[in-house]
Design a protein around this motif. Structure first.
Motif, PDB file in Angstrom:
ATOM      1  N   GLU A   1       0.831  -1.201   0.000  1.00 38.84           N
ATOM      2  CA  GLU A   1       0.000   0.000   0.000  1.00 38.84           C
ATOM      3  C   GLU A   1       0.866   1.251   0.000  1.00 38.84           C
ATOM      4  OE1 GLU A   1      -4.098   1.116   2.385  1.00 38.84           O
ATOM      5  OE2 GLU A   1      -2.593  -0.188   3.260  1.00 38.84           O
TER       6      GLU A   1
ATOM      7  N   GLN B   1      -7.333  -1.351  -2.325  1.00 36.00           N
ATOM      8  CA  GLN B   1      -8.029  -0.100  -2.610  1.00 36.00           C
ATOM      9  C   GLN B   1      -7.882   0.862  -1.442  1.00 36.00           C
ATOM     10  OE1 GLN B   1     -12.277  -0.421  -2.711  1.00 36.00           O
ATOM     11  NE2 GLN B   1     -12.313  -0.474  -0.491  1.00 36.00           N
ATOM     12  N   GLU B   2      -7.799   2.099  -1.774  1.00 32.09           N
ATOM     13  CA  GLU B   2      -7.585   3.095  -0.726  1.00 32.09           C
ATOM     14  C   GLU B   2      -8.255   4.390  -1.140  1.00 32.09           C
ATOM     15  OE1 GLU B   2      -3.626   5.537   0.667  1.00 32.09           O
ATOM     16  OE2 GLU B   2      -3.709   4.343  -1.135  1.00 32.09           O
ATOM     17  N   GLN B   3      -9.348   4.704  -0.500  1.00 34.14           N
ATOM     18  CA  GLN B   3     -10.082   5.906  -0.849  1.00 34.14           C
ATOM     19  C   GLN B   3     -10.817   6.428   0.368  1.00 34.14           C
ATOM     20  OE1 GLN B   3     -12.453   4.230  -3.866  1.00 34.14           O
ATOM     21  NE2 GLN B   3     -11.289   5.129  -5.559  1.00 34.14           N
TER      22      GLN B   3
ATOM     23  N   ASN C   1     -19.841   1.016  -4.928  1.00 36.82           N
ATOM     24  CA  ASN C   1     -18.950   0.441  -5.936  1.00 36.82           C
ATOM     25  C   ASN C   1     -18.750  -1.054  -5.706  1.00 36.82           C
ATOM     26  OD1 ASN C   1     -18.673   3.011  -6.901  1.00 36.82           O
ATOM     27  ND2 ASN C   1     -16.721   3.374  -5.878  1.00 36.82           N
TER      28      ASN C   1
ATOM     29  N   LYS D   1     -18.586  -2.583  -3.029  1.00 39.50           N
ATOM     30  CA  LYS D   1     -17.821  -2.892  -1.827  1.00 39.50           C
ATOM     31  C   LYS D   1     -18.608  -2.458  -0.594  1.00 39.50           C
ATOM     32  CE  LYS D   1     -13.867  -4.208  -3.723  1.00 39.50           C
ATOM     33  NZ  LYS D   1     -13.236  -5.506  -3.452  1.00 39.50           N
TER      34      LYS D   1
END
Lengths: 250, 250
Positions: free
Chosen positions: A34, A89-91, A147, A149
């Motif tokens: 990450e 994923q990173e948001q 999305n 998720k």
DNA sequence: CTCAATTTGTTCGTATGTATG
DNA sequence: ACATACATACGAACAAATTGA
């Protein structure tokens, strides 16, 4: 054989946690991907090197890599090495705001799944000084998606008398605070929320599609009507990686 | 082999292993004491009842209670029952508030350790739109302690021109925002903080005496004076188990 | 083409801790 | 208390595939 020795690096202490060593290792490695320390496409150190660096057995490193392989973060090739294939994923698209108007800005494209629904279930009482309990509540357990998720799991308890005035489909589209706010004829005298931190246990990790032991945010909410009755009690858990709290201080 | 799933809301899913079942159980019970569901002085359900409720063997319940007994939360008497003797020590003694006046309520008994101090170091710029960077900053890296336990690690950057008016010993006793607020002649036009979640890497785990991968809260702060100059930039990390955020919504 | 080195995969054995009945 | 089963953790040996000399 180059053992990338970091000067002054101390041995990693795995003993402070009840979490198995290989799970802790997996988290460590996941963070390296990450953070870009291990870049996508690149080869990561060999099992032997990692075992030496982390002071664990080869088999333990392999167990950790098994987890990352399941998550499609790495691919392993016999006699060639192990390569990074993707990032987690990173948001931060879910901001818990610090005032009522933006209580919880649910972003676009959110769907809400109703897991269970129960009548006349009483919530765990929060601080009794906040308000008086209603005689009966209805309960929903919901999971919020975006999305494809899942990012939030929450329990909603609403005073049965108030419930009758809520359109049933609201529970599949609106956040709980939004339901309350948009309900005509209901005056909220006080509302409150508390946020604390925790980690994902196996059950929660499953529901939110998180790695075991990932950070999460616990949120407890309550609302009291003009007569001091606790018309709403909610508690929920956000994925840690979707929560951001911005606070303007003046 | 799968564990049996009980339909309905009361089922407690302790998925297969990873975190020992009795540790998870202990957490569950600890929360009940903390939440007041099991009140101090009262008797808690018997081992048999708990085993049935949680769908685990009696020995597993007993193991969990062993942990709580070690923590002095319960006392067990043969043929009499198990009683709550105390609440888990108030751990959330560090509340990040949502307004300026209580920006960060540093509790009593806090000591601050200065790890490094550097002159003319530039902070990583936050959002540039917040304010204009000052020409030079002084930098401190500090670790905050309470009751012999570290709970916060932070970097402070302060405009060099402002710094001259701060008593040096302030940095060993006061939180950064408090230093700013109590500085005569400095007008803060805007201040801002952002909180996000993360986990402890090995270095951080060492510094805050945390298990690897334990949840932590990242806080980024900034303050701008009346001329739009970014006089203060701070970033820090709290242990997740000491942070609580209370937000009044009306 | 063979050989050796490298690197992952597999399979033992052993020990300890966990969970059930 | 005991027996059983399973998960974790370690260490060691060996097998299989790739690479380069």
């Amino acid at each position: 054989m180059k053992t990338a020795h970091i000067p002054g690096a101390t041995a990693i202490d795995f003993s402070r946690s009840a979490v198995p060593r290989y799970v802790q290792l997996a988290s460590l490695f996941r963070r390296r991907v990450e953070a870009g320390e291990w870049r996508v496409g690149q080869q990561i150190p060999t099992v032997d090197e990692l075992a030496v660096e982390c002071q664990v057995a080869r088999a333990t490193v392999r167990q950790a890599l098994d987890l990352l392989e399941d998550e499609k973060l790495i691919a392993r090739y016999r006699a060639k090495g192990t390569f990074v294939t993707g990032k987690p994923q990173e948001q931060f698209w879910c901001e818990v705001a610090s005032d009522w108007s933006g209580q919880l800005i649910a972003p676009e494209g959110v769907t809400i799944e109703i897991l269970t629904r129960g009548e006349r279930r009483a919530p765990a009482p929060p601080d009794p000084q906040i308000g008086a309990m209603a005689p009966f509540y209805q309960h929903w357990r919901r999971r919020h998606w975006r999305n494809g998720k899942p990012y939030y799991l929450g329990d909603v308890y609403i005073d049965e008398r108030v419930c009758a005035r809520i359109a049933p489909e609201s529970f599949e589209t609106k956040t709980s605070m939004r339901i309350l706010r948009e309900l005509p004829g209901l005056e909220i005298a006080a509302a409150h929320q508390t946020l604390t931190l925790g980690s994902a246990d196996p059950a929660l990790a499953e529901l939110l599609e998180l790695p075991l032991n990932a950070p999460v945010a616990h949120v407890a909410r309550s609302a009291v009507d003009s007569e001091g009755c606790l018309v709403f009690v909610g508690q929920g858990i956000y994925r840690g990686d979707v929560v951001r709290l911005d606070i303007k201080l003046k």
